[in-house]
Design an enzyme around this catalytic site. Structure first.
Site, PDB file in Angstrom:
ATOM      1  N   TYR A 160      -4.453  85.424  92.426  1.00  0.00           N
ATOM      2  CA  TYR A 160      -4.042  84.683  93.623  1.00  0.00           C
ATOM      3  C   TYR A 160      -2.732  85.296  94.134  1.00  0.00           C
ATOM      4  CZ  TYR A 160      -2.340  80.936  96.602  1.00  0.00           C
ATOM      5  OH  TYR A 160      -1.848  80.225  97.663  1.00  0.00           O
TER       6      TYR A 160
ATOM      7  N   ARG B 169      11.284  60.318  88.611  1.00  0.00           N
ATOM      8  CA  ARG B 169      11.234  61.753  88.321  1.00  0.00           C
ATOM      9  C   ARG B 169      10.793  61.990  86.878  1.00  0.00           C
ATOM     10  NH1 ARG B 169      15.640  64.159  86.641  1.00  0.00           N
ATOM     11  NH2 ARG B 169      17.070  63.223  88.142  1.00  0.00           N
TER      12      ARG B 169
HETATM   13  C1  LIG Z   1      -4.262  77.665  96.170  1.00  0.00           C
HETATM   14  C2  LIG Z   1      -4.178  78.317  94.848  1.00  0.00           C
HETATM   15  C3  LIG Z   1      -2.965  78.322  94.138  1.00  0.00           C
HETATM   16  C4  LIG Z   1      -1.673  77.746  94.708  1.00  0.00           C
HETATM   17  O1  LIG Z   1      -1.710  76.360  94.834  1.00  0.00           O
HETATM   18  P1  LIG Z   1      -0.888  75.525  95.956  1.00  0.00           P
HETATM   19  O2  LIG Z   1      -1.325  74.124  95.708  1.00  0.00           O
HETATM   20  O3  LIG Z   1      -1.271  76.074  97.294  1.00  0.00           O
HETATM   21  O4  LIG Z   1       0.559  75.720  95.679  1.00  0.00           O
HETATM   22  C5  LIG Z   1      -2.959  78.933  92.890  1.00  0.00           C
HETATM   23  N1  LIG Z   1      -4.072  79.499  92.380  1.00  0.00           N
HETATM   24  C6  LIG Z   1      -5.240  79.506  93.047  1.00  0.00           C
HETATM   25  C7  LIG Z   1      -6.441  80.146  92.412  1.00  0.00           C
HETATM   26  C8  LIG Z   1      -5.342  78.923  94.300  1.00  0.00           C
HETATM   27  O5  LIG Z   1      -6.514  78.949  94.952  1.00  0.00           O
END
Ligand SMILES: *Cc1c(COP(=O)(O)O)cnc(C)c1O
Length: 372
Positions: free
Chosen positions: A100, A48
């Site tokens: 996002y 970890r």
């Molecule tokens: C997919 C995405 C995320 C989130 O990432 P995860 O790996 O799905 O948790 C954040 N920002 C953007 C721009 C994304 O495309």
């Protein structure tokens, strides 16, 4: 420093000192034997806290982004959450209107509860950001191009505005990757990645990362939270991400080229009302994109004249574009974001988002033609 292409092609591949292996080993070990004097080989104590495979990825990604340090996390959202956890009650975060969806949801649903304030602003003009800053603003969040409307933000200008009022700037660089934009060079303090997307590149690893500018005080707080909280990336995930990074250059170049051709073709299609792609001269952020993007990327969105019904129809009719969420893989995807984002989504209902894969451009164009 070697060219970025060279760094990427060799990510994690220095020969193993005992075997000469050129592909890095995966270290699943959770614990590491101490030497007789009590010291730990290379500082590894418990997985970890630090793991050899994860450390390799962190070093490669820090170098690719030109940063001083990197922490690799269990997902892009774990990266966002951990960064937000460095803030305290009463602090304010400024986010873009088109962010996002998961990040807005996380801040609104979870972090408001512990007293974090946030507000949204159209970041296409740095003056808007200046006007929206508060004395309590600790963090300005930029996504450029944004998801899913591909708004472009002038990173250097917003970094300056944020720093003038003592706030740090984080750039979600998931869509660009360091191949297209290196936000730290434009003044960002932190770069966020969902490595799930282009860095992993094959839709088979979930992971995230934060890269910090040299000397950023945010690193130590974040690193402590990750070690103590444990939202770390697993060794196999780190290994898959390193493997993906080695082919990022040719993948993203081809995806950008294909996306540019499809965007230009869609723009003249009678069923299409608008195309959002920073490589198009008609895009309002094209000038800034030229300054801060080396390529225009593999993501685009477009809007249908006939509205939502037609958009849903197009998604149903495509054969090569899978109707699936996520992006950055070798396979092309298409998605009706307003449906996926659900209630409260600010995304136009006639919008479809495309992640361009590595298929032949003529095949993709024909598929769009028959679907439209
Ligand atoms: C997919 C995405 C995320 C989130 O990432 P995860 O790996 O799905 O948790 C954040 N920002 C953007 C721009 C994304 O495309």
């Amino acid at each position: 420093m070697a060219h970025l292409d060279t760094l990427l092609a060799r990510a994690g591949t220095e020969p193993d000192p005992t075997t000469g292996a050129l592909a890095p080993p995966i270290h699943p070990a959770t614990t590491f034997a101490r030497r007789e004097d009590g010291s730990s080989p290379d500082g590894f104590v418990y997985s970890r806290l630090d793991n050899p495979t994860r450390r390799k990825l962190q070093e490669a990604l820090a170098e690719a982004e030109g940063g001083g340090a990197c922490v690799a996390l269990a997902s892009g959202m774990a990266a966002a959450m951990t960064l937000l956890q460095t803030l305290g009650s009463g602090d304010h975060v400024l986010i873009p209107q088109d962010i996002y969806f998961g990040v807005r949801q996380l801040i609104a649903a979870q972090f408001e509860r512990w007293g974090l304030a946030f507000s949204e602003v159209d970041m296409s003009r740095p003056d808007n950001v200046r006007a929206a800053l508060r004395p309590s603003t600790r963090l300005v969040w930029v996504e450029s191009p944004s998801n899913p409307q591909l708004n472009v933000t002038d990173i250097a200008a917003v970094a300056q505005v944020a720093h003038e009022s003592g706030a740090a700037l984080v750039v979600d660089n998931t869509w660009c990757t360091p191949l297209i934009t290196r936000p730290l060079e434009f003044g960002a303090d932190v770069v966020l990645h969902s490595v799930t997307k282009y860095l992993g590149g094959h839709s088979d690893v979930l992971g995230g990362a934060l890269v910090f500018a040299h000397g950023s005080p945010l690193f130590e707080r974040t690193d402590a939270l990750v070690r103590e909280g444990g939202a770390v990336l697993d060794p196999f995930g780190a290994w898959l991400t390193l493997r993906g990074m080695r082919s990022l250059g040719p993948r993203l170049r081809q995806q950008s080229e294909t996306a540019g051709l499809l965007a230009a073709w869609l723009e003249q299609h009678p069923a299409v009302e608008a195309v959002h792609y920073p490589g198009l001269p008609s895009h309002p952020g094209h000038g800034i994109a030229l300054q801060q993007m080396k390529l225009f990327g593999g993501m685009l969105s477009f809007r249908l004249r006939e509205g939502e019904g037609k958009a849903l129809d197009v998604v149903r009719r495509t054969r090569l574009f899978a109707n699936a969420t996520s992006l950055g893989g070798t396979e092309s995807l298409m998605e009706h974001r307003a449906t996926v984002e659900g209630a409260g989504s600010p995304t136009p209902r006639n919008l479809l988002r495309i992640s361009v894969g590595l298929e032949n451009v003529d095949d993709l164009r024909s598929d769009l033609a028959q679907a439209l």
